[in-house]
Design a protein around this motif. Structure first.
Motif, short mmCIF file in Angstrom:
data_model
loop_
_atom_site.label_atom_id
_atom_site.label_comp_id
_atom_site.label_asym_id
_atom_site.label_seq_id
_atom_site.Cartn_x
_atom_site.Cartn_y
_atom_site.Cartn_z
N ILE A 28 48.03 21.31 -7.74
CA ILE A 28 48.66 21.35 -9.07
C ILE A 28 49.29 19.99 -9.34
N GLY B 130 50.55 24.41 -14.75
CA GLY B 130 51.59 24.15 -13.75
C GLY B 130 52.99 24.01 -14.33
N LYS B 131 53.21 24.46 -15.55
CA LYS B 131 54.54 24.33 -16.17
C LYS B 131 55.58 25.16 -15.40
N SER C 283 47.75 26.89 -20.79
CA SER C 283 48.08 27.88 -19.75
C SER C 283 47.49 27.49 -18.40
N1 LIG Z 1 51.91 32.42 -6.52
C1 LIG Z 1 50.77 31.79 -6.79
N2 LIG Z 1 49.82 31.75 -5.85
C2 LIG Z 1 48.66 31.11 -6.08
N3 LIG Z 1 48.37 30.47 -7.21
C3 LIG Z 1 49.28 30.47 -8.19
C4 LIG Z 1 50.53 31.14 -8.03
N4 LIG Z 1 51.25 30.98 -9.18
C5 LIG Z 1 50.48 30.24 -9.99
N5 LIG Z 1 49.30 29.94 -9.42
C6 LIG Z 1 48.24 29.10 -9.99
O1 LIG Z 1 48.81 27.83 -10.25
C7 LIG Z 1 48.44 27.35 -11.52
C8 LIG Z 1 49.68 26.95 -12.31
O2 LIG Z 1 50.43 28.12 -12.59
P1 LIG Z 1 51.71 28.09 -13.52
O3 LIG Z 1 52.28 29.45 -13.51
O4 LIG Z 1 52.58 26.97 -13.09
O5 LIG Z 1 51.06 27.74 -14.93
P2 LIG Z 1 51.73 27.64 -16.35
O6 LIG Z 1 51.41 26.29 -16.87
O7 LIG Z 1 53.15 28.03 -16.31
O8 LIG Z 1 50.90 28.71 -17.15
P3 LIG Z 1 51.33 29.70 -18.33
O9 LIG Z 1 51.44 28.89 -19.58
O10 LIG Z 1 50.21 30.66 -18.41
O11 LIG Z 1 52.62 30.33 -17.94
C9 LIG Z 1 47.64 28.43 -12.19
O12 LIG Z 1 46.32 28.00 -12.27
C10 LIG Z 1 47.78 29.64 -11.31
O13 LIG Z 1 46.56 30.26 -11.16
#
Ligand SMILES: Nc1ncnc2c1ncn2[C@@H]1O[C@H](COP(=O)(O)OP(=O)(O)OP(=O)(O)O)[C@@H](O)[C@H]1O
Ligand SMILES: [Mg+2]
Length: 625
Positions: A385, A413-414, A410
């Motif tokens: 990430i 990684g936010k 989405s």
């Molecule tokens: N606990 C976890 N174990 C494995 N992979 C994870 C875990 N949490 C998130 N991921 C993966 O890491 C990546 C980043 O996740 P994250 O939740 O930080 O995204 P985000 O930008 O906040 O997305 P969103 O806008 O959907 O909330 C995603 O591709 C997700 O599949």
């Protein structure tokens, strides 16, 4: 006169609480899961040896009682009978002393294991939790803790007495007649070997399968109960019920087969044992006929044999159960050892006084800084990430607006970034500091003063509205009056809902299932707001606070966020651009793959730089789709 039963029951309870006084004798002991599982017993050797010796002496005494009586009758001396009664009384008291030691030992073992394992899982790096079912963790802890009770029960109250009385019987036979003694020894040896072999075979064949079957029942049961909403909305109740049926069926099948196998081995031993009585009885009759042994002694020794060795038919089963307990305890220890590491302190403050002093000074410095250098992060899934990313953000504490927004597609990684800054997910490489303090080197009591965080998934603990609002705040004093809590609830638009119910005493179910998604989100925000206003942290991190809200609620939350941003650097991942329209800088995750420096741009620069943002404000894409 009418007796108040509740009063009597309460008095009885008080009486035993005072008399047994276990409070001053037992405590939760620390357990290092990297050492042997027997250590916890060894730490309490006082109780262990106490119980062991009491049991041993008493069993020897009880086994010899028929012989004592035989000898007394033969000698016809009443005074000896008085001594025997006295000794018997002592044995009864001694037995109680042994049981008392045993109870204290067991309670300390069970509760220490339970607490230490629970604390371990609570403190372990959250990354290791994500792919594990909580039902399975629960099953391991429960089984492991109870197995100590079984182990000690079997050892102290079954095996030790059985072995002791058997040896006493053999010794008595040897004392009366060497040939009879040898015969008795050989017969018992054959029975014991046969029984132990059969039982151990049963244990080896079934125990691991039983643990796996039990784990899988608990994992499914706990998950289906906590995720009841998901199960229902997927119309999967039937499917889950069927799965639960199959898993329980499998457990039942494995368990009953194990019991049949073990009972069959007991049956074989029982037949062997009957044979031994026949052979030994014949030998004793012969000895009586030849005049080597008197009729009375012959009769009493045979009775002593039956009383003292009958338990041998269960020795194998007990040994199997003992091994079962050991397997279960070892299973928990191995599971904890290989679960994952406790990579940063959460519960205990391990800082030295000097370090603590330095941290205290840094927390209150006039400029607030967030600094990330050389950040590498990947989940267990191995998709990177962050790789060598940097971030540097600085603002004078007195600046009136310190609101920063975070946007991006989405899954980029936010949430992960916010969790890393907030001390929730320790990265494999890189340093994360707030005001120069390594977020991962401090414990929760300091972290609270450095950072406040609201996660993306709104949730709550089972309990009252009040206890949910005050989670994370000190309990030993009143930090907020009811009036202040109500005021905050009014601001987030929640009070009218709870006012109609039990006000601050309204019960909220596990995971907040009794309230709507938007209400849960506002409740979590109210909690964050109260924590932030009390601890006055330097940084506040909020993950999509308005994603499930209507426009009026969004406006209220946005106003409160502006208030928070006066006190702390406030990073907000926004679902809607409105929530962060007052931000002085916005970070766009769609730019991250090109730029290793995570930067916040003002709106004008961001519009020039980011296609994602341009399309967003033109309405071509909605945020987070
Ligand atoms: N606990 C976890 N174990 C494995 N992979 C994870 C875990 N949490 C998130 N991921 C993966 O890491 C990546 C980043 O996740 P994250 O939740 O930080 O995204 P985000 O930008 O906040 O997305 P969103 O806008 O959907 O909330 C995603 O591709 C997700 O599949
Ligand atoms: Mg997210």
């Amino acid at each position: 006169m009418l007796i108040n039963l509740n009063n009597v029951v309460e008095k009885y309870y008080q009486f035993w609480t005072r008399l047994a006084d276990t409070k001053s004798k037992v405590r939760i002991l620390p357990i290092d899961f990297n050492t042997s599982w027997t250590r916890i017993i060894w730490i309490q050797k006082k109780y262990f040896l106490g119980a062991f010796f009491c049991e041993t002496l008493i069993q020897i005494f009880y086994t010899l009682v028929p012989l004592f009586i035989g000898a007394i009758i033969e000698q016809q001396r009443f005074s000896l009978f008085v001594y025997l009664t006295g000794a018997w009384l002592l044995a009864i008291v001694g037995e109680f002393a042994g049981i008392y030691c045993s109870i204290l030992l067991q309670m300390q073992c069970i509760n220490s294991i339970q607490y230490n394992a629970y604390q371990f899982f609570l403190c372990v790096d959250p990354l290791y939790h994500t792919l594990r079912s909580s039902g399975k963790l629960f099953a391991k802890i429960e089984r492991g803790a109870r197995a100590y009770e079984d182990f000690l029960d079997l050892f102290m109250l079954d095996l030790v007495p059985t072995v002791m009385s058997i040896f006493t019987v053999i010794a008595s036979f040897l004392w009366i007649d060497v040939r009879l003694g040898l015969l008795c020894f050989i017969l018992l040896l054959v029975i014991a070997v046969a029984n132990i072999t059969l039982s151990l075979l049963t244990g080896a064949a079934f125990e691991k399968k039983l643990i796996d079957a039990d784990d899988s029942v608990k994992a499914l049961s706990v998950e289906s109960l906590t995720q009841v909403q998901l199960v229902r909305s997927a119309f999967a109740t039937n499917e889950i019920a069927r799965k639960a049926y199959n898993k329980n069926n499998k457990l039942m099948f494995t368990e009953s087969t194990a019991w049949v196998a073990s009972s069959a081995s007991t049956l074989i031993t029982r037949i062997l044992y009957l044979g031994s009585i026949f052979i030994l009885g014949t030998a004793v009759i012969k000895a009586i006929l030849s005049g080597t042994v008197s009729t009375l002694i012959g009769t009493t020794i045979l009775l002593a044999y039956i009383r003292g060795t009958y338990e041998i038919i269960k020795i194998g089963r007990r040994l199997r159960k003992l091994l079962k307990s050991v397997t279960r305890i070892s299973d928990l220890f191995l599971f904890v050892r290989t679960f994952g590491k406790q990579s940063f302190p959460v519960l205990s403050n391990q800082l030295s006084k000097q370090a603590l002093h330095e941290v205290e000074e840094k927390i209150d410095s006039p400029t607030i800084t967030i600094s990330i250098t050389n950040l590498d992060f990947e989940y267990n899934t191995k998709a990177k990430i962050f790789e060598s990313h940097h971030l540097s953000l600085e603002a004078p504490a007195t600046k009136t607006n310190k609101l920063y927004g975070i946007i991006g597609p989405s899954g980029m990684g936010k949430t992960t970034l916010l969790s890393i800054i907030g001390g929730q997910l320790k990265p494999s490489k890189g340093s994360i500091t707030i005001n120069g303090i390594d977020v991962y080197s401090i414990d929760d009591s300091l972290r609270k003063r450095l950072v406040a965080i609201q996660g993306q998934i709104a949730s709550s603990l089972s309990g009252t509205l009040r206890s949910n609002l005050l989670l994370g705040l000190p309990h030993d004093k009143q930090v907020y009056t009811d009036k202040e809590m109500v005021q905050t609830l009014k601001e987030v638009g929640l009070w009218s809902i709870f006012e109609e119910k039990d006000g601050l005493n309204t019960l909220i179910g596990e995971s907040g299932l009794t309230i709507s998604g938007g209400q849960r989100q506002r409740l979590n925000f109210a909690g964050l707001y109260l924590r932030a206003m009390y601890y006055n942290p330097r940084v506040i991190l909020i993950d999509e606070p308005t994603s499930s809200l209507d426009e009026i609620s969004e406006k209220a939350i946005t106003t409160m966020i502006s208030h928070l941003a006066q006190h702390a650097i406030t990073l907000v991942i926004a679902h809607r651009i409105k929530t962060i329209e007052n931000a002085i800088g916005i970070m766009d995750f769609s730019l991250l793959s090109e730029d290793k420096d995570i930067k916040f741009y003002n709106l004008v620069d961001l519009e020039k730089k980011s296609l994602y943002y341009r399309r967003l404000i033109q309405g071509h894409i909605k945020l987070d789709i």
